[in-house]
Design a protein around this motif. Structure first.
Motif, PDB file in Angstrom:
ATOM      1  N   GLU A  53      15.363 -37.397  44.585  1.00  0.00           N
ATOM      2  CA  GLU A  53      16.330 -36.344  44.278  1.00  0.00           C
ATOM      3  C   GLU A  53      17.764 -36.866  44.402  1.00  0.00           C
ATOM      4  O   GLU A  53      18.603 -36.631  43.539  1.00  0.00           O
ATOM      5  CB  GLU A  53      16.110 -35.168  45.221  1.00  0.00           C
ATOM      6  CG  GLU A  53      16.860 -33.921  44.835  1.00  0.00           C
ATOM      7  CD  GLU A  53      16.471 -32.741  45.716  1.00  0.00           C
ATOM      8  OE1 GLU A  53      17.399 -32.099  46.218  1.00  0.00           O
ATOM      9  OE2 GLU A  53      15.270 -32.477  45.870  1.00  0.00           O
ATOM     10  N   ALA A  54      18.042 -37.611  45.468  1.00  0.00           N
ATOM     11  CA  ALA A  54      19.384 -38.180  45.659  1.00  0.00           C
ATOM     12  C   ALA A  54      19.677 -39.220  44.584  1.00  0.00           C
ATOM     13  O   ALA A  54      20.777 -39.264  44.035  1.00  0.00           O
ATOM     14  CB  ALA A  54      19.505 -38.796  47.049  1.00  0.00           C
ATOM     15  N   ALA A  55      18.690 -40.063  44.285  1.00  0.00           N
ATOM     16  CA  ALA A  55      18.881 -41.095  43.266  1.00  0.00           C
ATOM     17  C   ALA A  55      19.142 -40.473  41.897  1.00  0.00           C
ATOM     18  O   ALA A  55      20.006 -40.938  41.148  1.00  0.00           O
ATOM     19  CB  ALA A  55      17.655 -42.005  43.205  1.00  0.00           C
ATOM     20  N   THR A  56      18.414 -39.412  41.584  1.00  0.00           N
ATOM     21  CA  THR A  56      18.618 -38.725  40.309  1.00  0.00           C
ATOM     22  C   THR A  56      20.021 -38.133  40.231  1.00  0.00           C
ATOM     23  O   THR A  56      20.676 -38.212  39.187  1.00  0.00           O
ATOM     24  CB  THR A  56      17.559 -37.618  40.116  1.00  0.00           C
ATOM     25  OG1 THR A  56      16.272 -38.217  40.183  1.00  0.00           O
ATOM     26  CG2 THR A  56      17.719 -36.927  38.781  1.00  0.00           C
ATOM     27  N   GLN A  94      23.668 -56.045  39.718  1.00  0.00           N
ATOM     28  CA  GLN A  94      24.212 -55.483  38.473  1.00  0.00           C
ATOM     29  C   GLN A  94      25.004 -54.210  38.741  1.00  0.00           C
ATOM     30  O   GLN A  94      26.087 -54.010  38.202  1.00  0.00           O
ATOM     31  CB  GLN A  94      23.079 -55.206  37.474  1.00  0.00           C
ATOM     32  CG  GLN A  94      23.547 -54.699  36.130  1.00  0.00           C
ATOM     33  CD  GLN A  94      24.244 -55.760  35.301  1.00  0.00           C
ATOM     34  OE1 GLN A  94      23.894 -56.937  35.378  1.00  0.00           O
ATOM     35  NE2 GLN A  94      25.221 -55.362  34.522  1.00  0.00           N
ATOM     36  N   ILE A  95      24.449 -53.322  39.590  1.00  0.00           N
ATOM     37  CA  ILE A  95      25.148 -52.075  39.903  1.00  0.00           C
ATOM     38  C   ILE A  95      26.430 -52.378  40.669  1.00  0.00           C
ATOM     39  O   ILE A  95      27.484 -51.814  40.385  1.00  0.00           O
ATOM     40  CB  ILE A  95      24.239 -51.127  40.723  1.00  0.00           C
ATOM     41  CG1 ILE A  95      23.038 -50.684  39.895  1.00  0.00           C
ATOM     42  CG2 ILE A  95      25.035 -49.913  41.204  1.00  0.00           C
ATOM     43  CD1 ILE A  95      21.957 -49.981  40.704  1.00  0.00           C
ATOM     44  N   LEU A  96      26.344 -53.280  41.637  1.00  0.00           N
ATOM     45  CA  LEU A  96      27.478 -53.605  42.487  1.00  0.00           C
ATOM     46  C   LEU A  96      28.617 -54.251  41.711  1.00  0.00           C
ATOM     47  O   LEU A  96      29.769 -53.820  41.797  1.00  0.00           O
ATOM     48  CB  LEU A  96      27.000 -54.535  43.606  1.00  0.00           C
ATOM     49  CG  LEU A  96      27.899 -54.742  44.803  1.00  0.00           C
ATOM     50  CD1 LEU A  96      28.072 -53.440  45.558  1.00  0.00           C
ATOM     51  CD2 LEU A  96      27.310 -55.803  45.714  1.00  0.00           C
ATOM     52  N   ASN A  97      28.303 -55.274  40.916  1.00  0.00           N
ATOM     53  CA  ASN A  97      29.331 -56.078  40.254  1.00  0.00           C
ATOM     54  C   ASN A  97      29.534 -55.769  38.774  1.00  0.00           C
ATOM     55  O   ASN A  97      30.506 -56.222  38.180  1.00  0.00           O
ATOM     56  CB  ASN A  97      28.999 -57.563  40.408  1.00  0.00           C
ATOM     57  CG  ASN A  97      28.904 -57.971  41.854  1.00  0.00           C
ATOM     58  OD1 ASN A  97      29.672 -57.528  42.695  1.00  0.00           O
ATOM     59  ND2 ASN A  97      27.935 -58.814  42.172  1.00  0.00           N
ATOM     60  N   GLY A  98      28.602 -55.066  38.155  1.00  0.00           N
ATOM     61  CA  GLY A  98      28.712 -54.788  36.727  1.00  0.00           C
ATOM     62  C   GLY A  98      28.468 -56.043  35.922  1.00  0.00           C
ATOM     63  O   GLY A  98      27.858 -56.993  36.388  1.00  0.00           O
ATOM     64  N   GLY A  99      28.977 -56.039  34.710  1.00  0.00           N
ATOM     65  CA  GLY A  99      28.835 -57.204  33.831  1.00  0.00           C
ATOM     66  C   GLY A  99      28.136 -56.827  32.549  1.00  0.00           C
ATOM     67  O   GLY A  99      27.372 -55.860  32.497  1.00  0.00           O
ATOM     68  N   THR A 110      28.926 -45.757  47.461  1.00  0.00           N
ATOM     69  CA  THR A 110      28.754 -46.345  48.789  1.00  0.00           C
ATOM     70  C   THR A 110      27.585 -47.326  48.751  1.00  0.00           C
ATOM     71  O   THR A 110      26.772 -47.305  47.821  1.00  0.00           O
ATOM     72  CB  THR A 110      28.471 -45.265  49.848  1.00  0.00           C
ATOM     73  OG1 THR A 110      27.196 -44.671  49.560  1.00  0.00           O
ATOM     74  CG2 THR A 110      29.558 -44.198  49.878  1.00  0.00           C
ATOM     75  N   ASP A 111      27.489 -48.167  49.783  1.00  0.00           N
ATOM     76  CA  ASP A 111      26.366 -49.107  49.859  1.00  0.00           C
ATOM     77  C   ASP A 111      25.033 -48.365  49.904  1.00  0.00           C
ATOM     78  O   ASP A 111      24.055 -48.799  49.306  1.00  0.00           O
ATOM     79  CB  ASP A 111      26.506 -50.003  51.100  1.00  0.00           C
ATOM     80  CG  ASP A 111      27.673 -50.976  50.983  1.00  0.00           C
ATOM     81  OD1 ASP A 111      28.102 -51.269  49.848  1.00  0.00           O
ATOM     82  OD2 ASP A 111      28.153 -51.443  52.035  1.00  0.00           O
ATOM     83  N   GLU A 112      25.013 -47.232  50.603  1.00  0.00           N
ATOM     84  CA  GLU A 112      23.787 -46.431  50.694  1.00  0.00           C
ATOM     85  C   GLU A 112      23.400 -45.861  49.330  1.00  0.00           C
ATOM     86  O   GLU A 112      22.228 -45.872  48.958  1.00  0.00           O
ATOM     87  CB  GLU A 112      23.980 -45.295  51.695  1.00  0.00           C
ATOM     88  CG  GLU A 112      22.744 -44.465  51.908  1.00  0.00           C
ATOM     89  CD  GLU A 112      22.959 -43.347  52.910  1.00  0.00           C
ATOM     90  OE1 GLU A 112      22.476 -42.235  52.641  1.00  0.00           O
ATOM     91  OE2 GLU A 112      23.614 -43.575  53.937  1.00  0.00           O
ATOM     92  N   GLN A 113      24.386 -45.387  48.568  1.00  0.00           N
ATOM     93  CA  GLN A 113      24.101 -44.850  47.239  1.00  0.00           C
ATOM     94  C   GLN A 113      23.582 -45.945  46.307  1.00  0.00           C
ATOM     95  O   GLN A 113      22.653 -45.725  45.535  1.00  0.00           O
ATOM     96  CB  GLN A 113      25.354 -44.206  46.639  1.00  0.00           C
ATOM     97  CG  GLN A 113      25.746 -42.907  47.283  1.00  0.00           C
ATOM     98  CD  GLN A 113      27.068 -42.385  46.747  1.00  0.00           C
ATOM     99  OE1 GLN A 113      28.035 -43.143  46.587  1.00  0.00           O
ATOM    100  NE2 GLN A 113      27.118 -41.087  46.486  1.00  0.00           N
ATOM    101  N   ILE A 114      24.179 -47.124  46.392  1.00  0.00           N
ATOM    102  CA  ILE A 114      23.730 -48.241  45.558  1.00  0.00           C
ATOM    103  C   ILE A 114      22.314 -48.642  45.937  1.00  0.00           C
ATOM    104  O   ILE A 114      21.475 -48.898  45.072  1.00  0.00           O
ATOM    105  CB  ILE A 114      24.713 -49.433  45.652  1.00  0.00           C
ATOM    106  CG1 ILE A 114      26.049 -49.060  44.999  1.00  0.00           C
ATOM    107  CG2 ILE A 114      24.126 -50.677  44.996  1.00  0.00           C
ATOM    108  CD1 ILE A 114      27.149 -50.093  45.160  1.00  0.00           C
ATOM    109  N   ALA A 115      22.002 -48.673  47.239  1.00  0.00           N
ATOM    110  CA  ALA A 115      20.655 -49.021  47.689  1.00  0.00           C
ATOM    111  C   ALA A 115      19.635 -47.981  47.224  1.00  0.00           C
ATOM    112  O   ALA A 115      18.529 -48.328  46.790  1.00  0.00           O
ATOM    113  CB  ALA A 115      20.634 -49.150  49.211  1.00  0.00           C
ATOM    114  N   THR A 116      20.005 -46.692  47.292  1.00  0.00           N
ATOM    115  CA  THR A 116      19.111 -45.622  46.841  1.00  0.00           C
ATOM    116  C   THR A 116      18.847 -45.755  45.350  1.00  0.00           C
ATOM    117  O   THR A 116      17.699 -45.674  44.888  1.00  0.00           O
ATOM    118  CB  THR A 116      19.730 -44.241  47.147  1.00  0.00           C
ATOM    119  OG1 THR A 116      19.899 -44.122  48.554  1.00  0.00           O
ATOM    120  CG2 THR A 116      18.867 -43.113  46.642  1.00  0.00           C
ATOM    121  N   LEU A 117      19.889 -45.962  44.570  1.00  0.00           N
ATOM    122  CA  LEU A 117      19.755 -46.108  43.122  1.00  0.00           C
ATOM    123  C   LEU A 117      18.955 -47.364  42.768  1.00  0.00           C
ATOM    124  O   LEU A 117      18.107 -47.331  41.877  1.00  0.00           O
ATOM    125  CB  LEU A 117      21.141 -46.139  42.481  1.00  0.00           C
ATOM    126  CG  LEU A 117      21.236 -45.992  40.985  1.00  0.00           C
ATOM    127  CD1 LEU A 117      20.579 -44.712  40.506  1.00  0.00           C
ATOM    128  CD2 LEU A 117      22.690 -46.031  40.555  1.00  0.00           C
TER     129      LEU A 117
END
Length: 125
Positions: A53-56, A94-99, A110-117
């Motif tokens: 749910e959070a990831a969505t 990829q999420i963190l740095n893009g490209g 946040t780091d937590e949101q990136i980890a969840t995603l």
């Protein structure tokens, strides 16, 4: 009798339509506590649970515009089977740095949101 028939029929139809919409929307909602298990990145680790749910919600507010509402792609590539094509570490990077046309989300999420995603997308195989 006749002058109340049409308004009564219209009211009954409207109530029926409202009930149909209400129950069809409730059927689409995930049940409470619905979590998906993420595959572990190494054989010795226990699989992490993913808050789908959070990831969505994170996906909808940050990724949907380019990757589509069903992960089908659009401006960005399809993410429907990204977990089969990329490792957890690659998805996170990829999420963190893009490209490749994708913006970096290092300062946005946040780091937590990136980890969840990352965990949620890694399950897409």
């Amino acid at each position: 009798m006749k002058k109340w028939f049409m308004p009564g029929l219209l009211t009954a139809c409207c109530l029926f339509a409202i009930l149909l919409v209400y129950f069809s929307l409730r059927a689409d909602e995930p049940s409470a506590g619905s979590h998906e298990a993420a595959p572990s990145s190494s054989a010795g680790e226990a699989p992490a649970t993913v808050d789908a749910e959070a990831a969505t919600a994170i996906y909808k507010s940050n990724c949907l515009a380019c990757h589509g509402d069903q992960l089908q792609g659009g401006m960005g590539p399809s993410l429907a089977k990204v977990g089969a094509d990329m490792s957890d570490a690659d998805i996170h990077k990829q999420i963190l740095n893009g490209g490749g046309g994708m913006p970096a989300f290092k300062g946005t999420l946040t780091d937590e949101q990136i980890a969840t995603l990352t965990a949620w997308l890694a399950n897409k195989k």
